[in-house]
Design an enzyme around this catalytic site. Structure first.
Site, short mmCIF file in Angstrom:
data_model
loop_
_atom_site.label_atom_id
_atom_site.label_comp_id
_atom_site.label_asym_id
_atom_site.label_seq_id
_atom_site.Cartn_x
_atom_site.Cartn_y
_atom_site.Cartn_z
N TYR A 289 7.94 -6.63 4.29
CA TYR A 289 7.92 -5.77 5.48
C TYR A 289 9.04 -5.99 6.48
CZ TYR A 289 3.44 -4.42 3.60
OH TYR A 289 2.47 -3.94 2.77
N PHE B 87 -7.61 -7.39 8.23
CA PHE B 87 -7.99 -5.98 8.15
C PHE B 87 -7.24 -5.31 7.02
CE2 PHE B 87 -4.78 -6.65 11.45
CZ PHE B 87 -3.77 -5.80 11.06
#
Length: 415
Positions: free
Chosen positions: A123, A415
């Site tokens: 990322y 999450f």
């Protein structure tokens, strides 16, 4: 390759999520786990790349509010469920989804995007950087103990703490009340939206690894719940006797006395010799309560990755430990609207960040700003690695102090 990128329709969710499971090894999740993530998915904020009827790429976003230095809760997109089908790797699928997602977040006025990364190397090219770390411990409770400071342990000096076992579901509401009071005390914590209080209670039998069902102990003082710990026990027997492990899921406390009592309870559970926890702040008070920190076998790993979607809005949303007035020369190849010079002026009461033509004081990329944003990574440390350049003498120290946090930022759950 003929593919289509589009917003997820609810009727497509199962095929979309099947691709995610495939990308993460192909092991089906337990029905209760899959069902919870289906309930929490926000279809309008999720996209898929489709090759005919097959989902070959997925990503979504949760609508979070993230605590930033100063205690403000700032809208942040929780980027999640990112996958690319093995047959479609190296074809720009991920890049197209990241492009669409960040453009949408900018259009919607969200200043931040956050994620947890299965592979951190992925990322950075999209502007994300590690902003929080988590500490894991495996504590030998036969060779170290909890040593509570006398003032904390004296009921006459503070409210007496009593412990009470509760079924986790029955204690759900009171635990959430404690958690909600803790959120604004530490950068990186998430204000849990409706439905998210079920995440800490998720306990599929297939993932217990020989442990008990989830258990919960409440700390009470003067009739009110002031802390809790949720945990499981994994029994084991060795030649010398019992050697079970207490597996801590999460622990929150509103007072030092409650925290100490909860840890003391976990250390003293019968037939156990170890306490394990996978996710504690790197400055957790536990390190100052144990008699022998070496017996904690602590390790640190990256956790929350942050991306500044709107540099000006993000920097203006947080507070600063010391007065700061600095011009930042920012580069951002993936979101060029952030590139340029920004004057940041702020202190503990508030901040303003706006484009400027003034001479720059520091030069850095949006990734370095993201790494330092929650106060856990020093701009001076990044400069020592050659990632920040000081262009005005004294600007680096001024900004490093201002960006700092009194406590380490920390993400309480994934999450």
């Amino acid at each position: 390759m003929t593919t289509e990128l589009r917003v997820l329709h609810e009727a497509e969710w199962d095929r979309w999520y099947d691709n995610l499971e495939l990308a993460f090894g192909g092991v089906p999740e337990a029905p209760e786990e899959r069902g919870l993530w289906r309930e929490l998915t926000e279809p309008g904020r999720s996209v898929g790349v489709w090759d005919g009827a097959e989902a070959v790429g997925t990503t979504g976003a949760f609508s979070f509010r993230l605590c930033v230095p100063g205690g403000e809760l700032v809208p942040a997109a929780g980027v999640t469920m990112v996958s690319v089908r093995p047959t479609h790797r190296r074809r720009g699928v991920l890049r197209s989804m990241m492009r669409r997602q960040l453009d949408d977040l900018r259009a919607g006025g969200e200043p931040l995007a956050v994620l947890t990364a299965s592979e951190p190397d992925i990322y950075g090219r999209f502007g994300y950087a590690v902003a929080t770390y988590r500490m894991s411990v495996r504590i030998d409770t036969t060779r170290t103990r909890i040593a509570v400071p006398p003032a904390t342990d004296d009921p006459s000096a503070s409210q007496e703490v009593r412990l009470r076992l509760s079924e986790p579901g029955a204690a759900r509401a009171v635990c959430e009340e404690v958690y909600a009071r803790r959120v604004t005390t530490r950068p990186g914590m998430l204000a849990r939206q409706p439905g998210w209080d079920a995440v800490p209670l998720l306990d599929p039998p297939a993932k217990r690894a020989g442990g008990s069902p989830l258990q919960c102990v409440l700390a009470e003082a003067d009739g009110a719940v002031v802390g809790y710990a949720r945990y499981a026990v994994r029994p084991a027997w060795e030649a010398g006797g019992p050697g079970g492990t207490v597996v801590l899921r999460d622990l929150e406390a509103l007072t030092p006395a409650a925290r100490a009592e909860l840890w003391r309870y976990l250390f003293a559970l019968d037939l156990t010799a170890w306490v394990e926890a996978e996710n504690l702040p790197v400055d957790d008070p536990l390190l100052h309560l144990v008699t022998d920190v070496r017996r904690c076998h602590a390790a640190v790993a990256d956790h929350l990755h942050v991306r500044l979607v709107d540099v000006g809005a993000a920097l203006a949303a947080r507070r600063y430990r010391a007065p700061v007035d600095v011009v930042l020369e920012v580069t951002d190849a993936f979101c060029p609207w952030n590139a340029g010079r920004w004057r940041l002026t702020g202190d503990a009461k508030g901040a303003v960040c706006a484009p400027t033509r003034d001479a720059p004081d520091l030069a850095l990329s949006v990734r370095e700003l993201a790494a330092a944003y929650l106060g856990g990574t020093s701009l001076a440390g990044l400069a020592a690695a050659g990632r920040v350049r000081e262009l005005r003498e004294g600007a680096l120290e001024e900004a490093s102090v201002a960006f700092g946090s009194a406590v380490a930022p920390w993400l309480p759950h994934g999450f």
